[in-house]
Design an enzyme around this catalytic site. Sequence first.
Site, PDB file in Angstrom:
ATOM      1  N   THR A 193       0.855  -1.188   0.000  1.00  0.00           N
ATOM      2  CA  THR A 193       0.000   0.000   0.000  1.00  0.00           C
ATOM      3  C   THR A 193       0.889   1.236   0.000  1.00  0.00           C
ATOM      4  O   THR A 193       2.011   1.193   0.509  1.00  0.00           O
ATOM      5  CB  THR A 193      -0.860  -0.022   1.280  1.00  0.00           C
ATOM      6  OG1 THR A 193      -1.809  -1.058   1.151  1.00  0.00           O
ATOM      7  CG2 THR A 193      -1.578   1.288   1.532  1.00  0.00           C
ATOM      8  N   ARG A 221     -14.294  -7.457  -0.119  1.00  0.00           N
ATOM      9  CA  ARG A 221     -13.522  -7.027   1.055  1.00  0.00           C
ATOM     10  C   ARG A 221     -12.925  -5.617   0.855  1.00  0.00           C
ATOM     11  O   ARG A 221     -12.357  -5.300  -0.173  1.00  0.00           O
ATOM     12  CB  ARG A 221     -12.387  -8.027   1.301  1.00  0.00           C
ATOM     13  CG  ARG A 221     -11.509  -7.736   2.525  1.00  0.00           C
ATOM     14  CD  ARG A 221     -10.247  -6.978   2.176  1.00  0.00           C
ATOM     15  NE  ARG A 221      -9.371  -6.821   3.342  1.00  0.00           N
ATOM     16  CZ  ARG A 221      -8.328  -6.011   3.397  1.00  0.00           C
ATOM     17  NH1 ARG A 221      -8.008  -5.273   2.350  1.00  0.00           N
ATOM     18  NH2 ARG A 221      -7.599  -5.910   4.477  1.00  0.00           N
ATOM     19  N   ASP A 224      -8.595  -0.968   5.465  1.00  0.00           N
ATOM     20  CA  ASP A 224      -8.606   0.299   6.206  1.00  0.00           C
ATOM     21  C   ASP A 224      -8.302   1.520   5.336  1.00  0.00           C
ATOM     22  O   ASP A 224      -8.669   2.645   5.689  1.00  0.00           O
ATOM     23  CB  ASP A 224      -7.563   0.251   7.341  1.00  0.00           C
ATOM     24  CG  ASP A 224      -6.155   0.026   6.792  1.00  0.00           C
ATOM     25  OD1 ASP A 224      -5.981  -0.907   5.963  1.00  0.00           O
ATOM     26  OD2 ASP A 224      -5.235   0.768   7.168  1.00  0.00           O
ATOM     27  N   THR A 243      -0.351   1.533   6.812  1.00  0.00           N
ATOM     28  CA  THR A 243      -0.190   0.335   5.990  1.00  0.00           C
ATOM     29  C   THR A 243      -0.094  -0.865   6.903  1.00  0.00           C
ATOM     30  O   THR A 243       0.525  -0.790   7.966  1.00  0.00           O
ATOM     31  CB  THR A 243       1.061   0.420   5.094  1.00  0.00           C
ATOM     32  OG1 THR A 243       1.302  -0.881   4.522  1.00  0.00           O
ATOM     33  CG2 THR A 243       2.305   0.853   5.863  1.00  0.00           C
ATOM     34  N   GLY A 246      -5.257  -4.571   7.438  1.00  0.00           N
ATOM     35  CA  GLY A 246      -6.317  -3.578   7.482  1.00  0.00           C
ATOM     36  C   GLY A 246      -7.391  -3.819   8.512  1.00  0.00           C
ATOM     37  O   GLY A 246      -7.907  -2.882   9.130  1.00  0.00           O
TER      38      GLY A 246
HETATM   39  N1  ASP Z   1      -3.894  -1.891   4.791  1.00  0.00           N
HETATM   40  C1  ASP Z   1      -4.098  -2.429   3.475  1.00  0.00           C
HETATM   41  C2  ASP Z   1      -5.339  -3.277   3.489  1.00  0.00           C
HETATM   42  O1  ASP Z   1      -5.572  -3.991   4.444  1.00  0.00           O
HETATM   43  C3  ASP Z   1      -2.959  -3.241   2.992  1.00  0.00           C
HETATM   44  C4  ASP Z   1      -1.577  -2.651   3.181  1.00  0.00           C
HETATM   45  O2  ASP Z   1      -1.394  -1.702   3.867  1.00  0.00           O
HETATM   46  O3  ASP Z   1      -0.625  -3.136   2.579  1.00  0.00           O
HETATM   47  O4  ASP Z   1      -6.051  -3.266   2.502  1.00  0.00           O
END
Ligand code: ASP
Length: 325
Positions: A193, A221, A224, A243, A246
């Site tokens: 992310t 789905r 966050d 990141t 989530g």
């Molecule tokens: N937080 C992001 C999610 O859960 C994924 C990530 O931060 O890499 O969609």
Amino acid sequence: MADPEKVHAVRVGWGLVIHGGVGVLPPEQLTPAVDGAYRDALTESLSRGFETLSGGGSATDGVVEAIKVMEDSPLFNVGRGSNLTSDGLVSMDASIMEGGTLSAGAVAGVRDVRHPIRLARHVMDDCPHVLLAGEGAEAFAREMGMASHEPDFFFTQRRWDDLQAAKAREAQGEAKPNTVDAGDEEIRDRAGTVGAVALDREGLLVAGTSTGGSANKKWGRIGDSPIVAAGTYAGSHCGVSCTGWGEYFIRHAVAHDIQARMAYLGVTLKEATEQVVLGTLEDHRAGLGGVVAMDRQGYVEMCFNTRGMYRGWVDEVGRVRVAIF
Ligand code: ASP
């Protein structure tokens, strides 16, 4: 000048801090060439953000421009190069928020937009709502003059291979969604992310986050990243972009919790980020992840409870620093 890998807090004045996600590649895959490619991409993002801010752009412009560079890079799990859902398509989420006014815009589950962060900004600037999802968000993108791209545009072999690996683990009963029994291997499925927080010369503080979400995700789905207060927040005290896993960042309203601790407890940005990332989240082993954050005085924090986090910052005289571990 301190080794960037060891700097987790620094004052940049007006400037920008970015992340390209936790869940960095394992050492055998992070060859010197790949390591260099990540550092180059982070540097390009910071340079674009700095040019925007130093050219008179607002913090909002700086965040959008810095994130667009990473959305165009196949290295990150966002835009082109996003993780693939269980049906082999992308489904991208993004959000942006301005401190002070608390203006915010977000999109979730969009499949055909090259720069989801731009669409999130349109939601903030050009529509009465805060969060748009799926086909409605895509229809709004067309109204805003944003082009539609075919699934092939977003596809990368690397993410296809990641999807097959995630499906194989799931078939063997090794996937552990929503449990506290996770390790660095699990976080890799939801890594990459991107996010940015900027403070401009006028004192406007802005945070933004953009992602392809987790590999092999199903049932629409949403993580966050497009949830204001969970993955992104900018308020009276700080801006935060997150990141990591989530579901845990949503449960703990991580981005807002950092701002709230500063506001209610009177702690510094450093104390607030450490309390949340190294305290609250670490108490839940699956709360793996990290944040970049910035306060009104231009102090930057980069805090993570994983092996690494692609990250970097640029200060008001244009000095760029990037780090991974
Ligand atoms: N937080 C992001 C999610 O859960 C994924 C990530 O931060 O890499 O969609």
